[in-house]
Design an enzyme around this catalytic site. Structure first.
Site, PDB file in Angstrom:
ATOM      1  N   ASN A 208       0.860  -1.187   0.000  1.00  0.00           N
ATOM      2  CA  ASN A 208       0.000   0.000   0.000  1.00  0.00           C
ATOM      3  C   ASN A 208       0.896   1.236   0.000  1.00  0.00           C
ATOM      4  OD1 ASN A 208       0.491   0.861   2.868  1.00  0.00           O
ATOM      5  ND2 ASN A 208      -0.376  -1.172   3.240  1.00  0.00           N
ATOM      6  N   LYS A 286       8.296 -18.223  -9.223  1.00  0.00           N
ATOM      7  CA  LYS A 286       7.633 -17.107  -9.920  1.00  0.00           C
ATOM      8  C   LYS A 286       6.468 -17.636 -10.774  1.00  0.00           C
ATOM      9  CE  LYS A 286       8.379 -13.374 -13.121  1.00  0.00           C
ATOM     10  NZ  LYS A 286       9.171 -12.896 -14.237  1.00  0.00           N
ATOM     11  N   PRO A 303      -4.268 -11.067  10.787  1.00  0.00           N
ATOM     12  CA  PRO A 303      -4.739 -10.733  12.135  1.00  0.00           C
ATOM     13  C   PRO A 303      -4.710  -9.223  12.334  1.00  0.00           C
ATOM     14  CG  PRO A 303      -2.514 -11.629  12.194  1.00  0.00           C
ATOM     15  CD  PRO A 303      -2.984 -11.767  10.784  1.00  0.00           C
ATOM     16  N   ASP A 304      -5.668  -8.712  13.093  1.00  0.00           N
ATOM     17  CA  ASP A 304      -5.680  -7.280  13.406  1.00  0.00           C
ATOM     18  C   ASP A 304      -4.786  -7.086  14.639  1.00  0.00           C
ATOM     19  OD1 ASP A 304      -6.303  -4.703  14.383  1.00  0.00           O
ATOM     20  OD2 ASP A 304      -8.172  -4.739  13.242  1.00  0.00           O
ATOM     21  N   ILE A 305      -3.584  -6.581  14.410  1.00  0.00           N
ATOM     22  CA  ILE A 305      -2.583  -6.507  15.487  1.00  0.00           C
ATOM     23  C   ILE A 305      -3.057  -5.550  16.574  1.00  0.00           C
ATOM     24  CG2 ILE A 305      -0.146  -6.120  15.998  1.00  0.00           C
ATOM     25  CD1 ILE A 305       0.332  -6.458  12.908  1.00  0.00           C
ATOM     26  N   PHE A 323      -4.788   4.186  14.310  1.00  0.00           N
ATOM     27  CA  PHE A 323      -5.098   5.143  13.256  1.00  0.00           C
ATOM     28  C   PHE A 323      -6.286   4.609  12.460  1.00  0.00           C
ATOM     29  CE2 PHE A 323      -1.999   8.595  12.770  1.00  0.00           C
ATOM     30  CZ  PHE A 323      -1.155   8.285  13.823  1.00  0.00           C
ATOM     31  N   LYS A 337     -14.854   2.185  14.926  1.00  0.00           N
ATOM     32  CA  LYS A 337     -13.623   1.388  14.912  1.00  0.00           C
ATOM     33  C   LYS A 337     -12.953   1.383  16.286  1.00  0.00           C
ATOM     34  CE  LYS A 337     -11.447   1.297  11.026  1.00  0.00           C
ATOM     35  NZ  LYS A 337     -10.717   1.756   9.845  1.00  0.00           N
ATOM     36  N   LYS A 341     -12.413  -2.190  18.019  1.00  0.00           N
ATOM     37  CA  LYS A 341     -11.064  -2.715  18.236  1.00  0.00           C
ATOM     38  C   LYS A 341     -10.659  -2.702  19.712  1.00  0.00           C
ATOM     39  CE  LYS A 341      -9.333  -1.737  13.667  1.00  0.00           C
ATOM     40  NZ  LYS A 341      -8.179  -2.167  12.895  1.00  0.00           N
TER      41      LYS A 341
HETATM   42  O1  C5P Z   1      -9.167  -1.610  10.310  1.00  0.00           O
HETATM   43  P1  C5P Z   1      -8.165  -0.593   9.856  1.00  0.00           P
HETATM   44  O2  C5P Z   1      -7.070  -1.189   9.001  1.00  0.00           O
HETATM   45  O3  C5P Z   1      -8.724   0.640   9.265  1.00  0.00           O
HETATM   46  O4  C5P Z   1      -7.482  -0.138  11.217  1.00  0.00           O
HETATM   47  C1  C5P Z   1      -6.427   0.756  11.226  1.00  0.00           C
HETATM   48  C2  C5P Z   1      -5.685   0.647  12.530  1.00  0.00           C
HETATM   49  O5  C5P Z   1      -5.490  -0.708  12.907  1.00  0.00           O
HETATM   50  C3  C5P Z   1      -4.282   1.203  12.425  1.00  0.00           C
HETATM   51  O6  C5P Z   1      -3.925   1.704  13.692  1.00  0.00           O
HETATM   52  C4  C5P Z   1      -3.463  -0.016  12.046  1.00  0.00           C
HETATM   53  O7  C5P Z   1      -2.100   0.136  12.441  1.00  0.00           O
HETATM   54  C5  C5P Z   1      -4.137  -1.106  12.823  1.00  0.00           C
HETATM   55  N1  C5P Z   1      -4.142  -2.430  12.167  1.00  0.00           N
HETATM   56  C6  C5P Z   1      -3.400  -3.437  12.691  1.00  0.00           C
HETATM   57  N2  C5P Z   1      -3.436  -4.685  12.112  1.00  0.00           N
HETATM   58  C7  C5P Z   1      -4.175  -4.902  11.013  1.00  0.00           C
HETATM   59  C8  C5P Z   1      -4.957  -3.863  10.465  1.00  0.00           C
HETATM   60  C9  C5P Z   1      -4.900  -2.631  11.048  1.00  0.00           C
HETATM   61  O8  C5P Z   1      -2.700  -3.227  13.682  1.00  0.00           O
HETATM   62  N3  C5P Z   1      -4.210  -6.108  10.468  1.00  0.00           N
END
Ligand code: C5P
Length: 397
Positions: A208, A286, A303-305, A323, A337, A341
């Site tokens: 990204n 490749k 995973p959402d860290i 963020f 959010k 979260k």
């Molecule tokens: O859900 P979204 O990607 O919009 O959330 C953004 C926030 O979550 C940011 O603080 C980003 O660093 C954190 N994040 C994360 N792990 C992920 C996705 C987002 O820590 N897989």
């Protein structure tokens, strides 16, 4: 981290001097510049060659070495460092320091210095407990000298009790604490930054537009307030900040593992733009073009860290900050959010095309907390970082 800090390390004559070799290595790993001084007795335990090889510079040994005096006088040497560390500090060195003797290079430097002094005593338990040593210890403490250790345990002489020199990493921690100042001194803050790269095959990846600029600015602003910052970064465009611990990762899964390993922390700021998905099984070779047929890719959710850390229960940082990069309905989405979260604060920004925020130098933040939303004026990412760091300092102290 000790980048650009200089330490004058006086190695006294005790068996613990061998640990001082490791101490030099640990200090240099953290970016410190180490100027070694070896006493005559110290040189009976470790060689000048090993000390200077590890320090990467000349070892000073003799008060009347004329070359040294021509290059750098003992007064200048005593004041050239940010900190003087005596390790091991023997009973004899402590006695000399307490009484103000100046009859060799080490004691002269210690009497002449105007920089802070830290000692790591090491000696036989009876010598440590002797009233003379304890009197000297009190005098040295009264003179403002920081004393690290000694630890209790078995000694080289076969006795047991206090007198073992503190371990090199304990001394490093003491040195780092001595350099920390500001409202976040003594606080450990984790910052994630940059994009993640999710491999498709060995040469291609999903990425990204995150440059890492905001996360880097936050790490620097926190360090400037005295925080001990651990910076976990994906492959960013901007170089990582100096003077903080940097852990480089590539994928979201690696970032999660690095974050977990870096905890505990007092606060955590998740500024990384973590990829939401990865290719479920990246190809090991490749992927070839095959006559117009398009490759089929299956995705897996990363995973959402931030959510994992915000909801971890025991060991959760006191403050968890995320963020939210949104393109529409910024406040509503970011407010939801924050709750979903489980984090304390969200810095929401509009990253629609035309705002120039993603990859740009400025940011336009809506600060979302339990009590509502607060609009910050558009400002440089460094200014956002300072504002956030001040808020974090206020919340943690
Ligand atoms: O859900 P979204 O990607 O919009 O959330 C953004 C926030 O979550 C940011 O603080 C980003 O660093 C954190 N994040 C994360 N792990 C992920 C996705 C987002 O820590 N897989």
């Amino acid at each position: 981290m000790l980048a650009s800090k200089s330490v004058l390390l006086i190695i006294g004559g005790g068996i613990a001097a061998f640990k001082s070799l490791d101490l030099i290595r640990r200090l240099r790993e953290r970016g410190a510049d180490v100027t070694p001084v070896l006493t005559r007795a110290g040189a009976e335990f470790v060689t000048p060659l090993s000390v200077s090889a590890l320090a990467g510079r000349k070892v000073f040994q003799d008060l009347f070495d004329l070359t040294d005096e021509a290059e750098m006088g003992h007064i200048e040497l005593s004041r050239s460092a940010d900190l003087v560390v005596v390790a091991p500090a023997t009973a004899d060195l402590m006695a000399k320091m307490a009484q103000g003797f100046a009859n060799d290079l080490a004691s002269t430097l210690l009497l002449a210095t105007d920089t802070p002094v830290m000692i790591a005593p090491a000696m036989n338990v009876r010598m440590w407990e002797h009233p003379a040593t304890q009197r000297n210890l009190e005098i040295l403490r009264g003179d403002g000298i920081t004393v690290l250790g000694p630890n209790e345990g078995g000694m080289a002489c076969g006795e047991y009790g206090p007198g073992r020199m503190a371990e090199p990493l304990e001394i490093v921690a003491g040195i780092e604490a001595a350099f920390a100042s500001g409202p976040l001194a003594g606080k450990r803050v984790l910052v994630t930054s940059g994009p993640t790269h999710e491999p498709i095959d060995p040469v291609r990846y999903i990425a990204n537009r995150s440059s890492g600029a905001q996360g880097t600015a936050i790490a620097l602003a926190l360090a400037a307030l005295g925080a001990d910052v651990v910076f976990v970064t994906g492959p960013a465009d901007v170089p990582p900040p100096e003077g903080v611990e940097v852990i480089r990762v590539e994928t979201a899964l690696e970032m999660k593992a690095a974050v977990e390993a870096a905890l505990p922390a007092d606060a955590a700021v998740f500024a990384a733009a973590v990829a939401d998905w990865r290719v479920a099984s990246a190809a090991s070779g490749k992927i070839k073009k095959t006559g117009g047929a398009l490759p089929q890719m299956e995705f897996a959710e990363n995973p959402d860290i931030l959510a994992c850390v915000a909801q971890m229960g025991a060991g959760r940082p006191k403050l968890v900050v995320g963020f939210a990069a949104e393109t529409d309905d910024v406040i509503a989405h970011a407010t939801a959010k924050r709750v979903r979260k489980g984090c304390d604060w969200i810095l929401a920004n509009d990253v629609s095309v035309g705002t120039g925020i993603m990859g740009g130098t400025e940011n336009d933040i809506t600060f979302i907390h339990e009590g509502g939303a607060e609009d910050w004026p558009r400002m440089a990412k460094e200014a956002v970082a300072h504002k956030l760091a001040e808020r974090i300092a206020a919340a943690l102290t």
